[in-house]
Design an enzyme around this catalytic site. Structure first.
Site, mmCIF file in Angstrom:
data_model
loop_
_atom_site.group_PDB
_atom_site.id
_atom_site.type_symbol
_atom_site.label_atom_id
_atom_site.label_comp_id
_atom_site.label_asym_id
_atom_site.label_seq_id
_atom_site.Cartn_x
_atom_site.Cartn_y
_atom_site.Cartn_z
ATOM 1 N N GLN A 58 34.277 37.687 42.460
ATOM 2 C CA GLN A 58 35.513 37.885 43.215
ATOM 3 C C GLN A 58 35.155 38.263 44.649
ATOM 4 O OE1 GLN A 58 38.363 41.282 42.996
ATOM 5 N NE2 GLN A 58 39.847 39.711 42.453
ATOM 6 N N TYR A 105 45.063 43.143 50.007
ATOM 7 C CA TYR A 105 43.880 42.935 50.846
ATOM 8 C C TYR A 105 44.133 41.788 51.832
ATOM 9 C CZ TYR A 105 42.236 46.293 47.546
ATOM 10 O OH TYR A 105 42.151 47.429 46.785
ATOM 11 N N ARG A 111 43.166 34.634 42.887
ATOM 12 C CA ARG A 111 43.978 35.626 42.173
ATOM 13 C C ARG A 111 45.185 36.011 43.013
ATOM 14 N NH1 ARG A 111 42.889 41.489 39.311
ATOM 15 N NH2 ARG A 111 43.623 40.626 37.371
ATOM 16 N N GLY A 160 41.077 44.174 31.756
ATOM 17 C CA GLY A 160 40.302 45.054 32.615
ATOM 18 C C GLY A 160 39.892 46.291 31.846
HETATM 19 C C1 LIG Z 1 38.637 50.562 37.643
HETATM 20 C C2 LIG Z 1 39.425 49.350 38.052
HETATM 21 C C3 LIG Z 1 39.010 48.628 39.155
HETATM 22 C C4 LIG Z 1 39.693 47.459 39.542
HETATM 23 N N1 LIG Z 1 39.209 46.709 40.595
HETATM 24 C C5 LIG Z 1 39.769 45.502 40.869
HETATM 25 C C6 LIG Z 1 39.162 44.605 41.793
HETATM 26 O O1 LIG Z 1 38.101 44.867 42.399
HETATM 27 N N2 LIG Z 1 39.789 43.424 42.021
HETATM 28 C C7 LIG Z 1 40.960 43.074 41.383
HETATM 29 O O2 LIG Z 1 41.482 41.984 41.620
HETATM 30 N N3 LIG Z 1 41.523 43.890 40.475
HETATM 31 C C8 LIG Z 1 40.950 45.074 40.187
HETATM 32 N N4 LIG Z 1 41.484 45.855 39.198
HETATM 33 C C9 LIG Z 1 42.645 45.375 38.419
HETATM 34 C C10 LIG Z 1 42.178 44.682 37.145
HETATM 35 O O3 LIG Z 1 41.474 43.475 37.431
HETATM 36 C C11 LIG Z 1 43.375 44.332 36.228
HETATM 37 O O4 LIG Z 1 44.254 43.497 36.927
HETATM 38 C C12 LIG Z 1 44.130 45.570 35.783
HETATM 39 O O5 LIG Z 1 43.248 46.554 35.278
HETATM 40 C C13 LIG Z 1 45.172 45.212 34.706
HETATM 41 O O6 LIG Z 1 44.554 44.650 33.555
HETATM 42 P P1 LIG Z 1 44.353 45.539 32.234
HETATM 43 O O7 LIG Z 1 45.718 46.067 31.861
HETATM 44 O O8 LIG Z 1 43.770 44.642 31.212
HETATM 45 O O9 LIG Z 1 43.442 46.681 32.617
HETATM 46 C C14 LIG Z 1 40.836 47.040 38.808
HETATM 47 C C15 LIG Z 1 41.263 47.795 37.717
HETATM 48 C C16 LIG Z 1 40.565 48.926 37.318
HETATM 49 C C17 LIG Z 1 41.014 49.683 36.099
#
Ligand SMILES: Cc1cc2nc3c(=O)[nH]c(=O)nc-3n(C[C@H](O)[C@H](O)[C@H](O)COP(=O)(O)O)c2cc1C
Length: 357
Positions: A98, A180, A227, A311
């Site tokens: 990413q 971003y 994304r 995530g």
């Molecule tokens: C610790 C953490 C860091 C994240 N960093 C990013 C990131 O760098 N880029 C991004 O697009 N989303 C980031 N996200 C969002 C996740 O990609 C994801 O969209 C979000 O956690 C929802 O999915 P989930 O319910 O399965 O956790 C992050 C989420 C968490 C929990």
């Protein structure tokens, strides 16, 4: 009926199953923003995913905004990522990077002292961002990009995409969500430009369309995904009409052979975001946000997406796909260690055991 464990092709990338690891910033890069050996181990442990999307990785020093995020603009970073890619491939997995340019969502103490902060317009991000000690502080006031500088920013993305491929990754994902740089161009409130990159919807989508096209020209469209998160308010985003913006964006990039659209699905006024994507984009879709195995299976069974991403569940369950297969209980992840190991990087990072241990 689509089986979550069945293979799928996203552009040029063949996945062994439809469970994708969502991108997650974990703040464990080393000096020079180089991927560390513990990051190699973290990704290797999670290679059972059909596809890993790496944490947001900056294409330039200017594009950095958070503490200890990795880059993909120096040779040392390329070599570090090569170890990650080799480890994931060694386990039979696939991995895309990413690429995340934070634009105005930056804290100066998190980046080089001489690296400036830029954005479509000189409007500060209203949300606070964690500094080096994890305490949230006000982001930097950005400088608005001159029109003739935008090509240089796109060139940085292209170099980053080429570097990711040189490092052996399977492709890249353009981060156009979460407030971003690309989303700062898309959103009407953060983009007050009067040149051809601002104003009308056609102008506000131009930066993302040109960046995706340039990356596709450089490494092949089937290795470039993106994304989006229509309607998200994070980092001060407040588009007057997300429906209109994203319908136009998706139509403009559809049919070019791009690998996938990765949807971070949040509630949106007027239309469901997944319906919006499906109405305007004919390529592969990865659905995300708050999914459980049951919800994910339902989305796939209804034919609404080609793959699903997780995530949070991948943080505490390195072998998530095997646990899903076995119907095994899922471990809870410790939120306190999402972005720090309290001085010890492996804590809450590589120390979650597989179910067999
Ligand atoms: C610790 C953490 C860091 C994240 N960093 C990013 C990131 O760098 N880029 C991004 O697009 N989303 C980031 N996200 C969002 C996740 O990609 C994801 O969209 C979000 O956690 C929802 O999915 P989930 O319910 O399965 O956790 C992050 C989420 C968490 C929990």
């Amino acid at each position: 009926m689509t089986d979550i464990f069945s293979p799928v092709r996203l552009g040029d990338i063949e996945l062994a199953n439809r469970v994708v690891m969502a991108p997650m910033t974990r703040d464990r890069a080393g000096p020079g923003d180089v991927p560390t050996d513990i990051m190699v181990e973290y990704y290797r442990q999670r290679a059972g995913a059909g596809l890993i999307v790496t944490e947001g990785t900056q294409p330039s020093r200017v594009g950095k905004g958070y503490w200890r995020t990795p880059g993909i603009h120096s040779e040392a970073q390329v070599e570090g990522w090569r170890k990650v890619a080799d480890a994931v491939h060694g386990e039979g997995g696939k991995i895309v990077m990413q690429i995340m340019h934070v634009g105005r969502a930056a804290v100066q103490a998190n980046k080089d002292a001489d690296a400036e902060t830029i954005a479509p317009s000189a409007i500060a991000c209203p949300d606070k961002i964690p500094g080096p000690d994890g305490v949230p502080v006000d982001p930097v006031m950005p400088r608005a990009l001159e029109t003739d500088e935008i090509g240089g920013i796109i060139a940085d993305y292209v170099t980053a995409a080429r570097n990711a491929i040189r490092a052996g990754l399977d492709g890249v994902e353009l981060h156009c969500a979460s407030g971003y740089l690309p989303m700062q161009f898309l959103s009407s409130n953060s983009n007050q430009r009067t040149d051809r990159y601002g104003g009308s919807v056609e102008n506000r989508i131009r930066f993302v369309v040109e960046t995706l096209q340039a990356m596709a020209d450089a490494i092949g469209p089937g290795r470039v995904g993106f994304r989006v998160c229509p309607g998200i308010k994070f980092n001060g985003m407040d588009d007057a009409s997300p429906h209109e913006t994203y319908a136009a964006l998706l139509k403009a990039v559809d049919g070019k052979g791009l690998a996938y659209c990765h949807l971070m699905h949040v509630p949106m006024e007027g239309q469901d975001a997944l319906d919006l994507v499906r109405a305007n984009w004919t390529g592969p879709i990865i659905e995300n946000n708050g999914l459980t195995l049951e919800k994910a299976k339902a989305v796939l069974a209804e034919g609404k997406a080609d793959a699903v991403s997780f995530g949070y569940l991948f943080i505490g369950n390195p072998d998530l796909v095997e646990r899903f297969r076995a119907g095994a209980p899922l471990a809870k992840a410790n939120r306190a260690n999402f972005y720090t190991g309290e001085g010890v990087d492996h804590v809450g990072y590589t120390d979650y055991p597989p179910m067999t241990a």
